[in-house]
Design a protein around this motif. Structure first.
Motif, PDB file in Angstrom:
ATOM      1  N   PHE A   1      59.514  87.607  38.037  1.00 10.34           N
ATOM      2  CA  PHE A   1      58.280  87.164  37.402  1.00 10.34           C
ATOM      3  C   PHE A   1      57.978  85.713  37.770  1.00 10.34           C
ATOM      4  O   PHE A   1      56.813  85.338  37.945  1.00 10.34           O
ATOM      5  N   LEU A   4      56.495  85.853  41.217  1.00  3.95           N
ATOM      6  CA  LEU A   4      55.141  86.408  41.164  1.00  3.95           C
ATOM      7  C   LEU A   4      54.147  85.370  40.653  1.00  3.95           C
ATOM      8  O   LEU A   4      53.069  85.190  41.235  1.00  3.95           O
ATOM      9  N   VAL A   5      54.487  84.688  39.563  1.00  2.00           N
ATOM     10  CA  VAL A   5      53.586  83.692  38.989  1.00  2.00           C
ATOM     11  C   VAL A   5      53.385  82.515  39.939  1.00  2.00           C
ATOM     12  O   VAL A   5      52.271  82.016  40.118  1.00  2.00           O
ATOM     13  N   THR A   6      54.458  82.076  40.590  1.00  2.00           N
ATOM     14  CA  THR A   6      54.352  80.962  41.531  1.00  2.00           C
ATOM     15  C   THR A   6      53.462  81.317  42.718  1.00  2.00           C
ATOM     16  O   THR A   6      52.581  80.545  43.106  1.00  2.00           O
ATOM     17  N   ALA A   7      53.688  82.501  43.280  1.00  2.00           N
ATOM     18  CA  ALA A   7      52.857  82.945  44.409  1.00  2.00           C
ATOM     19  C   ALA A   7      51.409  83.119  43.978  1.00  2.00           C
ATOM     20  O   ALA A   7      50.479  82.782  44.725  1.00  2.00           O
ATOM     21  N   GLY A   8      51.218  83.640  42.763  1.00  2.00           N
ATOM     22  CA  GLY A   8      49.863  83.812  42.249  1.00  2.00           C
ATOM     23  C   GLY A   8      49.153  82.482  42.077  1.00  2.00           C
ATOM     24  O   GLY A   8      47.957  82.351  42.383  1.00  2.00           O
ATOM     25  N   ALA A  49      57.534  90.733  44.739  1.00  2.00           N
ATOM     26  CA  ALA A  49      56.972  89.829  43.739  1.00  2.00           C
ATOM     27  C   ALA A  49      56.072  88.782  44.383  1.00  2.00           C
ATOM     28  O   ALA A  49      54.991  88.470  43.870  1.00  2.00           O
ATOM     29  N   GLU A  52      52.869  90.571  45.711  1.00  2.00           N
ATOM     30  CA  GLU A  52      52.049  90.999  44.574  1.00  2.00           C
ATOM     31  C   GLU A  52      51.407  89.786  43.906  1.00  2.00           C
ATOM     32  O   GLU A  52      50.252  89.839  43.460  1.00  2.00           O
ATOM     33  N   GLY A  53      52.144  88.684  43.851  1.00  2.00           N
ATOM     34  CA  GLY A  53      51.595  87.468  43.277  1.00  2.00           C
ATOM     35  C   GLY A  53      50.410  86.943  44.066  1.00  2.00           C
ATOM     36  O   GLY A  53      49.402  86.514  43.484  1.00  2.00           O
ATOM     37  N   GLY A  57      46.725  86.628  42.582  1.00  2.00           N
ATOM     38  CA  GLY A  57      46.070  85.330  42.564  1.00  2.00           C
ATOM     39  C   GLY A  57      44.671  85.389  43.143  1.00  2.00           C
ATOM     40  O   GLY A  57      43.723  84.834  42.576  1.00  2.00           O
ATOM     41  N   VAL A 187      52.090  94.281  35.691  1.00  2.00           N
ATOM     42  CA  VAL A 187      50.987  94.016  36.622  1.00  2.00           C
ATOM     43  C   VAL A 187      49.877  95.048  36.425  1.00  2.00           C
ATOM     44  O   VAL A 187      48.682  94.711  36.405  1.00  2.00           O
TER      45      VAL A 187
END
Length: 204
Positions: A1, A4-8, A49, A52-53, A57, A187
């Protein structure tokens, strides 16, 4: 997670619109690797992740440009549903039985069939179909509501599977697979909440 959040966040601020489709395709490939591989592959979970992020985003930025504030609303709604269903599960207000699993499986198949049929009908002009920003029919609204409900209750299935894995003494590496499954459902829930909010706001 965290990945994912960082990439997003990077995709959100960098507006990497051109990477959305490759990210979705890559995430799908890695999800297949994780789903069908007999051995746990942590690198595949991290790659999934990240991709998907990036996709989330870009998509979130797309919705935010159309409906300012919608992303924060969708995040709050997703977190609220997650906490609420986790509380219901831990306090035994919802029990996972074989009948529950069969019902959820049948409901998911029905949801996918109706959604696919509506999308195909829209492509051939048989109804108004779906726009990326706004679905145009009452069926689309019902599908959004059904999607939110299904994704929320599939979290219960994930919680139950994780508990069963722990009780069975599964190897620690299986935590990667369990985390992947939970992330996929979260997600899915987020995207359904985002679509539902966009429909409601567009009609106001």
């Amino acid at each position: 997670f965290a990945v994912l959040v960082t990439a997003g966040a990077i995709a959100w601020t960098g507006r990497l619109d051109g990477l959305m489709l490759p990210a979705i395709i890559g995430a799908l490939i890695f999800s297949m690797v994780l789903t069908f591989s007999k051995r746990v592959k942590p690198w595949a979970a991290i790659a999934y992740a990240a991709l998907e992020g990036i996709a989330l985003g870009v998509i979130s930025h797309f919705y935010e440009a159309r409906f300012p504030g919608i992303v924060s609303q969708a995040i709050i709604g997703t977190l609220g549903a997650f906490v609420g269903i986790l509380f219901a599960y831990k306090t035994k207000r919802i029990r996972v039985t074989e009948k529950f699993n069969r019902t959820m499986g049948a409901a998911l198949i029905g949801y996918l069939v109706v959604g696919l049929a509506s999308m195909i009908a829209g492509m051939f002009g048989m109804n108004q179909g779906f726009g990326f920003y706004k679905p145009h029919s009452s069926l689309a609204l019902l599908l959004c509501v059904a999607g939110v409900g299904l994704a929320t209750f599939f979290l219960v299935v994930d919680f139950d599977q994780i508990e069963k894995m722990i009780a069975a003494g599964a190897p620690h590496e299986e935590a990667w697979r369990a985390g992947f499954g939970l992330m996929v459902t979260v997600v899915w829930l987020y995207m359904e909440v985002l679509r539902l909010l966009s429909y409601l706001r567009d009609n106001n």
